[in-house]
Design a protein around this motif. Structure first.
Motif, PDB file in Angstrom:
ATOM      1  N   ASN A 218      48.886  96.477 -31.300  1.00  0.00           N
ATOM      2  CA  ASN A 218      48.341  95.960 -32.540  1.00  0.00           C
ATOM      3  C   ASN A 218      48.790  94.521 -32.803  1.00  0.00           C
ATOM      4  O   ASN A 218      49.963  94.257 -33.109  1.00  0.00           O
ATOM      5  CB  ASN A 218      48.754  96.857 -33.706  1.00  0.00           C
ATOM      6  CG  ASN A 218      47.980  96.570 -34.965  1.00  0.00           C
ATOM      7  OD1 ASN A 218      47.872  95.430 -35.392  1.00  0.00           O
ATOM      8  ND2 ASN A 218      47.453  97.633 -35.574  1.00  0.00           N
ATOM      9  N   ILE A 220      48.038  92.567 -35.278  1.00  0.00           N
ATOM     10  CA  ILE A 220      48.400  92.305 -36.669  1.00  0.00           C
ATOM     11  C   ILE A 220      49.833  92.756 -36.948  1.00  0.00           C
ATOM     12  O   ILE A 220      50.606  92.066 -37.624  1.00  0.00           O
ATOM     13  CB  ILE A 220      47.410  92.997 -37.633  1.00  0.00           C
ATOM     14  CG1 ILE A 220      46.034  92.318 -37.528  1.00  0.00           C
ATOM     15  CG2 ILE A 220      47.928  92.961 -39.065  1.00  0.00           C
ATOM     16  CD1 ILE A 220      44.967  92.945 -38.398  1.00  0.00           C
ATOM     17  N   ALA A 223      51.994  90.208 -35.608  1.00  0.00           N
ATOM     18  CA  ALA A 223      51.991  89.025 -36.479  1.00  0.00           C
ATOM     19  C   ALA A 223      52.901  89.238 -37.689  1.00  0.00           C
ATOM     20  O   ALA A 223      53.598  88.312 -38.122  1.00  0.00           O
ATOM     21  CB  ALA A 223      50.568  88.714 -36.931  1.00  0.00           C
ATOM     22  N   ILE A 279      45.626  84.507 -43.170  1.00  0.00           N
ATOM     23  CA  ILE A 279      45.738  85.487 -42.093  1.00  0.00           C
ATOM     24  C   ILE A 279      44.326  85.968 -41.745  1.00  0.00           C
ATOM     25  O   ILE A 279      43.540  86.311 -42.632  1.00  0.00           O
ATOM     26  CB  ILE A 279      46.603  86.700 -42.498  1.00  0.00           C
ATOM     27  CG1 ILE A 279      48.027  86.261 -42.824  1.00  0.00           C
ATOM     28  CG2 ILE A 279      46.620  87.745 -41.391  1.00  0.00           C
ATOM     29  CD1 ILE A 279      48.924  87.401 -43.268  1.00  0.00           C
ATOM     30  N   GLY A 281      42.453  88.541 -38.730  1.00  0.00           N
ATOM     31  CA  GLY A 281      42.672  89.363 -37.542  1.00  0.00           C
ATOM     32  C   GLY A 281      41.853  90.625 -37.553  1.00  0.00           C
ATOM     33  O   GLY A 281      41.433  91.117 -38.607  1.00  0.00           O
ATOM     34  N   GLY A 282      41.656  91.163 -36.363  1.00  0.00           N
ATOM     35  CA  GLY A 282      40.946  92.426 -36.230  1.00  0.00           C
ATOM     36  C   GLY A 282      39.456  92.306 -36.437  1.00  0.00           C
ATOM     37  O   GLY A 282      38.930  91.267 -36.840  1.00  0.00           O
ATOM     38  N   PRO A 289      43.486  96.056 -33.629  1.00  0.00           N
ATOM     39  CA  PRO A 289      43.165  94.628 -33.480  1.00  0.00           C
ATOM     40  C   PRO A 289      43.816  94.002 -32.251  1.00  0.00           C
ATOM     41  O   PRO A 289      44.992  94.225 -31.973  1.00  0.00           O
ATOM     42  CB  PRO A 289      43.710  94.008 -34.767  1.00  0.00           C
ATOM     43  CG  PRO A 289      44.752  94.940 -35.238  1.00  0.00           C
ATOM     44  CD  PRO A 289      44.332  96.307 -34.813  1.00  0.00           C
ATOM     45  N   CYS A 292      45.301  88.194 -33.975  1.00  0.00           N
ATOM     46  CA  CYS A 292      45.594  87.845 -35.363  1.00  0.00           C
ATOM     47  C   CYS A 292      46.005  86.377 -35.398  1.00  0.00           C
ATOM     48  O   CYS A 292      46.786  85.927 -34.556  1.00  0.00           O
ATOM     49  CB  CYS A 292      46.715  88.711 -35.931  1.00  0.00           C
ATOM     50  SG  CYS A 292      47.053  88.406 -37.698  1.00  0.00           S
TER      51      CYS A 292
END
Length: 422
Positions: A218, A220, A223, A279, A281-282, A289, A292
């Motif tokens: 993932n 995100i 991140a 931000i 992402g995904g 995701p 990101c």
């Protein structure tokens, strides 16, 4: 010739007697929506050209990018120093119109306030320096040296098509500079923090959301872990250089005694500030995701370089064992300042005191500005302009009419001091 003090007092009276012309110019500038982006300054530049031409002030016009125009105008006999008065024509977007109590491009005056986008940042300051130069020309004041107007686009996005474009090409030089950016009533800004903007991208592996966290990787989540490390830059202990400590101290005094609502912000003068700005992402809530992107705005105090910040960040992020990259963008600078003893600082500060009858002194700004570019070219610079600081870049931007007139008086008197005094 009359002595300088008498000349300055006469010019201050002339500003007072012609203040309706000044306020009309402010209104006309605000009424032109020179929003950046896109940064089209065609219409507002034409207005300024016509205004200068009324008293035959010569100027050069440069299109540094599509529909972005710089104007450089000079008055004076050229035999002496050069003082630059600088201002930008672009403004930030107005945002949600429903949150404004008035038309952001009205330029109207109500209850002693000039209203509209750019009222504080910085069309009224821009009007003040243009008006001051026009008055000096109209009154046939014989200035030694040059008083130069540098009117630029592309400041609000930190772009390269305004001040840096002119300086790189040698189209503007000088022995001192005043930027009519918004400031406190008695306190011009003689120093700025540095800027360090960057975009962090984390990369993962896609998968079905129902299998997370056992499947995929993932981006995100990675991140989020990275953001926690980035935010810890605030905790970095920085040794402030001894030579700038007096500026930090007087700026803290200002925050304690003048802008008292800013007392709680004193720490920002000595810390790396971190704003996680955006931000992205995904692709969908049920898809793990695979990317990101995070955009971050850091402001750097004296005592740390951009390279040192990069090294600290790299060490922190490498330790997370994530797939990432980091890209710089936007404002890039280290903390910078001009000595309070420099003639351009003294000229402005002394004449703030003359006009107001109160003690004035320069302080540190916790943001960044075009001042950094002038200092890179060894041109001493400070900022002073009309402002209602809480409204800058926000809804219902405004400024007091008295502040506009006061600043124009300071501009016209300071030009006399700087250019006539050896």
């Amino acid at each position: 010739m009359e002595n300088l003090q008498d000349l300055k007092l006469r010019l201050i009276d002339e500003v007072e007697n012609n203040k309706e012309e000044l306020l009309d110019l402010c209104a006309r500038l605000i009424q032109i929506p020179s929003v950046n982006p896109p940064g089209d300054t065609t219409e507002i530049t034409e207005l300024i050209e016509n205004y200068l031409s009324e008293v035959n002030i010569a100027y050069e016009k440069y299109e540094s990018a599509d529909k972005m125009f710089n104007l450089v105008a000079k008055i004076g006999n050229g035999d002496g120093k050069e003082l630059v008065y600088c201002g930008h024509t672009d403004v930030v977007p107005v945002g949600d119109l429903s949150k404004w109590d008035f038309d952001p491009f009205s330029g109207e005056i109500k209850d002693g306030w000039m209203l509209g986008r750019g009222a504080s940042d910085m069309k009224t300051g821009l009007a003040g320096i243009i008006f001051a130069v026009k008055m000096l020309k109209k009154l046939n004041i014989e200035l030694p040296g040059h008083l130069t107007l540098a009117i630029v686009p592309d400041e609000e996005t930190g772009g390269e098509y305004g001040v840096p474009w002119l300086l790189e090409r040698g189209l503007v030089t000088g022995d001192g500079c005043l930027i009519a950016e918004p400031s406190s009533y008695l306190n011009p800004t003689i120093g700025q923090k540095g800027s360090y903007w960057f975009e962090l991208e984390t990369r993962g592996e896609p998968g079905h959301g129902s299998l997370s966290p056992l499947a995929g990787k993932n981006a995100i989540v990675d991140a989020i872990r990275a953001i926690e490390e980035i935010r810890s830059l605030w905790d970095v202990n920085i040794q402030i250089p001894e030579e700038v400590q007096p500026l930090i101290d007087v700026s803290k005094k200002y925050m304690r005694e003048v802008e008292t609502d800013r007392l709680k912000y004193q720490e920002v003068l000595e810390k790396i500030t971190v704003n996680i700005g955006t931000i992205e992402g995904g692709t969908k809530s049920n898809v793990i995701p695979d990317y990101c992107k995070v955009q971050v705005d850091c402001r750097l105090p004296f005592g740390i370089t951009q390279e040192e910040v990069t090294a600290i960040l790299t060490e922190k992020l490498d330790a997370l064992n994530i797939d990432y990259s980091m890209k710089r963008f936007g404002f890039k600078s280290v903390a910078n300042y001009t000595s309070a003893e420099d003639p351009v600082c003294q000229a402005i500060v002394d004449n703030i005191s003359l006009v107001t009858g109160q003690e004035a002194y320069g302080v540190m700004q916790w943001a960044s500005s075009d001042a950094r570019h002038f200092r890179q070219y060894n041109i001493p610079v400070l900022q002073y302009g009309p402002a209602y600081l809480p409204s800058i870049h926000g809804y219902n931007e405004k400024v007091q009419v008295d502040a506009i007139i006061r600043c124009a008086k300071v501009y016209i008197a300071a030009a006399i001091d700087f250019l006539y005094k050896k």
